[in-house]
Scaffold this motif. Sequence first.
Motif, PDB file in Angstrom:
ATOM      1  N   ASN A 216     -16.533 -37.738 -24.449  1.00 39.80           N
ATOM      2  CA  ASN A 216     -17.429 -38.646 -25.169  1.00 39.80           C
ATOM      3  C   ASN A 216     -17.293 -40.080 -24.655  1.00 39.80           C
ATOM      4  OD1 ASN A 216     -19.476 -39.088 -27.054  1.00 39.80           O
ATOM      5  ND2 ASN A 216     -18.023 -39.717 -28.638  1.00 39.80           N
ATOM      6  N   LYS A 217     -17.176 -40.200 -23.334  1.00 40.11           N
ATOM      7  CA  LYS A 217     -17.049 -41.521 -22.719  1.00 40.11           C
ATOM      8  C   LYS A 217     -18.125 -41.696 -21.658  1.00 40.11           C
ATOM      9  CE  LYS A 217     -12.050 -41.977 -23.421  1.00 40.11           C
ATOM     10  NZ  LYS A 217     -10.723 -42.095 -22.763  1.00 40.11           N
ATOM     11  N   SER A 218     -18.633 -42.927 -21.563  1.00 37.25           N
ATOM     12  CA  SER A 218     -19.629 -43.241 -20.543  1.00 37.25           C
ATOM     13  C   SER A 218     -19.608 -44.740 -20.289  1.00 37.25           C
ATOM     14  CB  SER A 218     -21.033 -42.801 -20.983  1.00 37.25           C
ATOM     15  OG  SER A 218     -21.448 -43.536 -22.115  1.00 37.25           O
ATOM     16  N   ALA A 219     -20.216 -45.144 -19.193  1.00 32.25           N
ATOM     17  CA  ALA A 219     -20.271 -46.564 -18.850  1.00 32.25           C
ATOM     18  C   ALA A 219     -21.609 -46.890 -18.232  1.00 32.25           C
ATOM     19  CB  ALA A 219     -19.141 -46.924 -17.885  1.00 32.25           C
ATOM     20  N   GLU A 220     -21.996 -48.149 -18.332  1.00 36.52           N
ATOM     21  CA  GLU A 220     -23.187 -48.641 -17.659  1.00 36.52           C
ATOM     22  C   GLU A 220     -22.780 -49.277 -16.337  1.00 36.52           C
ATOM     23  OE1 GLU A 220     -26.337 -48.365 -18.299  1.00 36.52           O
ATOM     24  OE2 GLU A 220     -26.118 -47.381 -20.252  1.00 36.52           O
ATOM     25  N   LEU A 221     -23.615 -49.109 -15.330  1.00 37.91           N
ATOM     26  CA  LEU A 221     -23.361 -49.744 -14.048  1.00 37.91           C
ATOM     27  C   LEU A 221     -24.036 -51.116 -14.030  1.00 37.91           C
ATOM     28  CD1 LEU A 221     -21.965 -48.916 -11.316  1.00 37.91           C
ATOM     29  CD2 LEU A 221     -24.278 -48.589 -10.432  1.00 37.91           C
ATOM     30  N   ILE A 222     -23.306 -52.111 -13.555  1.00 38.54           N
ATOM     31  CA  ILE A 222     -23.818 -53.473 -13.447  1.00 38.54           C
ATOM     32  C   ILE A 222     -23.806 -53.838 -11.964  1.00 38.54           C
ATOM     33  CG2 ILE A 222     -23.489 -55.875 -14.134  1.00 38.54           C
ATOM     34  CD1 ILE A 222     -21.707 -54.607 -16.483  1.00 38.54           C
ATOM     35  N   LEU A 223     -24.979 -54.077 -11.402  1.00 39.69           N
ATOM     36  CA  LEU A 223     -25.087 -54.323  -9.970  1.00 39.69           C
ATOM     37  C   LEU A 223     -24.685 -55.758  -9.627  1.00 39.69           C
ATOM     38  CD1 LEU A 223     -28.494 -52.511  -9.340  1.00 39.69           C
ATOM     39  CD2 LEU A 223     -26.204 -51.655  -8.779  1.00 39.69           C
ATOM     40  N   GLY A 224     -23.721 -55.894  -8.728  1.00 36.91           N
ATOM     41  CA  GLY A 224     -23.293 -57.209  -8.288  1.00 36.91           C
ATOM     42  C   GLY A 224     -24.251 -57.781  -7.262  1.00 36.91           C
ATOM     43  N   VAL A 225     -24.588 -59.060  -7.415  1.00 37.44           N
ATOM     44  CA  VAL A 225     -25.462 -59.752  -6.457  1.00 37.44           C
ATOM     45  C   VAL A 225     -24.777 -61.044  -6.029  1.00 37.44           C
ATOM     46  CG1 VAL A 225     -27.661 -60.934  -6.125  1.00 37.44           C
ATOM     47  CG2 VAL A 225     -27.591 -58.796  -7.409  1.00 37.44           C
ATOM     48  N   PHE A 226     -24.610 -61.215  -4.730  1.00 44.31           N
ATOM     49  CA  PHE A 226     -24.051 -62.439  -4.161  1.00 44.31           C
ATOM     50  C   PHE A 226     -25.005 -62.943  -3.090  1.00 44.31           C
ATOM     51  CE2 PHE A 226     -21.493 -64.938  -1.214  1.00 44.31           C
ATOM     52  CZ  PHE A 226     -20.737 -65.736  -2.077  1.00 44.31           C
ATOM     53  N   PRO A 227     -25.821 -63.956  -3.390  1.00 41.68           N
ATOM     54  CA  PRO A 227     -26.796 -64.440  -2.414  1.00 41.68           C
ATOM     55  C   PRO A 227     -26.122 -64.924  -1.130  1.00 41.68           C
ATOM     56  CG  PRO A 227     -27.233 -65.353  -4.591  1.00 41.68           C
ATOM     57  CD  PRO A 227     -25.901 -64.692  -4.665  1.00 41.68           C
ATOM     58  N   ILE A 228     -26.733 -64.607   0.000  1.00 39.43           N
ATOM     59  CA  ILE A 228     -26.246 -65.052   1.307  1.00 39.43           C
ATOM     60  C   ILE A 228     -27.249 -66.034   1.893  1.00 39.43           C
ATOM     61  CG2 ILE A 228     -25.765 -64.357   3.677  1.00 39.43           C
ATOM     62  CD1 ILE A 228     -24.767 -61.701   2.636  1.00 39.43           C
ATOM     63  N   THR A 229     -26.784 -67.242   2.193  1.00 42.35           N
ATOM     64  CA  THR A 229     -27.681 -68.234   2.786  1.00 42.35           C
ATOM     65  C   THR A 229     -27.166 -68.747   4.128  1.00 42.35           C
ATOM     66  OG1 THR A 229     -26.584 -69.997   1.517  1.00 42.35           O
ATOM     67  CG2 THR A 229     -28.563 -68.997   0.539  1.00 42.35           C
ATOM     68  N   LYS A 230     -26.072 -68.136   4.619  1.00 39.47           N
ATOM     69  CA  LYS A 230     -25.515 -68.549   5.906  1.00 39.47           C
ATOM     70  C   LYS A 230     -25.152 -67.321   6.736  1.00 39.47           C
ATOM     71  CE  LYS A 230     -23.524 -72.914   4.290  1.00 39.47           C
ATOM     72  NZ  LYS A 230     -22.268 -73.706   4.133  1.00 39.47           N
ATOM     73  N   LEU A 231     -25.376 -67.406   8.025  1.00 39.26           N
ATOM     74  CA  LEU A 231     -25.027 -66.321   8.937  1.00 39.26           C
ATOM     75  C   LEU A 231     -23.544 -66.008   8.875  1.00 39.26           C
ATOM     76  CD1 LEU A 231     -25.533 -64.359  11.318  1.00 39.26           C
ATOM     77  CD2 LEU A 231     -25.268 -66.331  12.854  1.00 39.26           C
ATOM     78  N   ARG A 232     -22.706 -67.041   8.872  1.00 38.53           N
ATOM     79  CA  ARG A 232     -21.259 -66.804   8.878  1.00 38.53           C
ATOM     80  C   ARG A 232     -20.788 -66.063   7.635  1.00 38.53           C
ATOM     81  NH1 ARG A 232     -18.878 -72.987   8.222  1.00 38.53           N
ATOM     82  NH2 ARG A 232     -19.418 -73.281   6.025  1.00 38.53           N
TER      83      ARG A 232
END
Length: 303
Positions: A216-232
């Motif tokens: 009787n256990k479950s979890a929600e997935l939370i999508l991580g977002v990390f914007p990239i604005t540099k090539l390096r």
Amino acid sequence: MFDTLINKLKNDTYITLETTPGHSATFSPTIDKIEELGLHKMVDGFSTTDNPLAKLKFNALFAAKLLQERFQKPVIATMSMRDRNKIALQSDLLGANEFDVRAILALTGDPANISDQPHAKGVFEADSSLLLEIIAAFNSGMDYAAKPLAVAPQHIHPFAVVNSYAKNPKTLQKKMQKKIKHGAIGIITQPVYDIENAKELLELKEQANKACCNENKSAELILGVFPITKLRTAQFLSSHVPGINVPPCWIDKLREANLKGVEEEYKVGFELSKKLFDELKALHPKIHLMTANQFEIAKEILV
């Protein structure tokens, strides 16, 4: 406060913003910046990091308290196994509980040998599963040694993390199952950079939940977002951070833009990141936004 956050996690859109306390005796400037940009009106809650990369920072639990007091929105405070044994973990949880810091992100933590503090040693009494077990015990009114607490804590909401990519996806499913079995209600992924990757993670989460349904256990997935604005940044994440997959097309586009100048590089990176954020939100509107305290970027992404 927390009931609203958990209800949104399970039944509605859900967006949290990561904050990283600084190498400072005050966290207020970070909070002031968030208020100045109006970000507190654009998210459902926040998180505070706990000495990431083993670098000394302002305490995550105190930072969470200050954020909650200012904005009256829930904060997920990170706790790392690197720095505490089970006595300190429980003591911190008890103290935080009275100040209504009751959403906890359980992390194993980065290795101490990369710390900026000379000869720092990691505790690592166990991995993050131990903290999830402690929280489960607290939610039953007892400590980890099964001794009833004089006053039972208010309910604690446990969160966990998982990599966003693995050569063998089944390893991610097994890790999700382990965290769900230990009580995590929300699992935050490392940054995702591909919509198909996100779909695969959601399928793995469903399989993990099915494997735990007898308990009787479950979890929600939370999508991580990390914007990239540099090539390096893209190159660093791709080459040096396990569990993250930056598509080659992102690197190619950023490399081409980099040759045209800083402004073009930022423009291309932001457009890629904004498009991804909007696609992920349409697919699965449960997102944790990470910007390394570059809150102007966070606002541009969220509007």
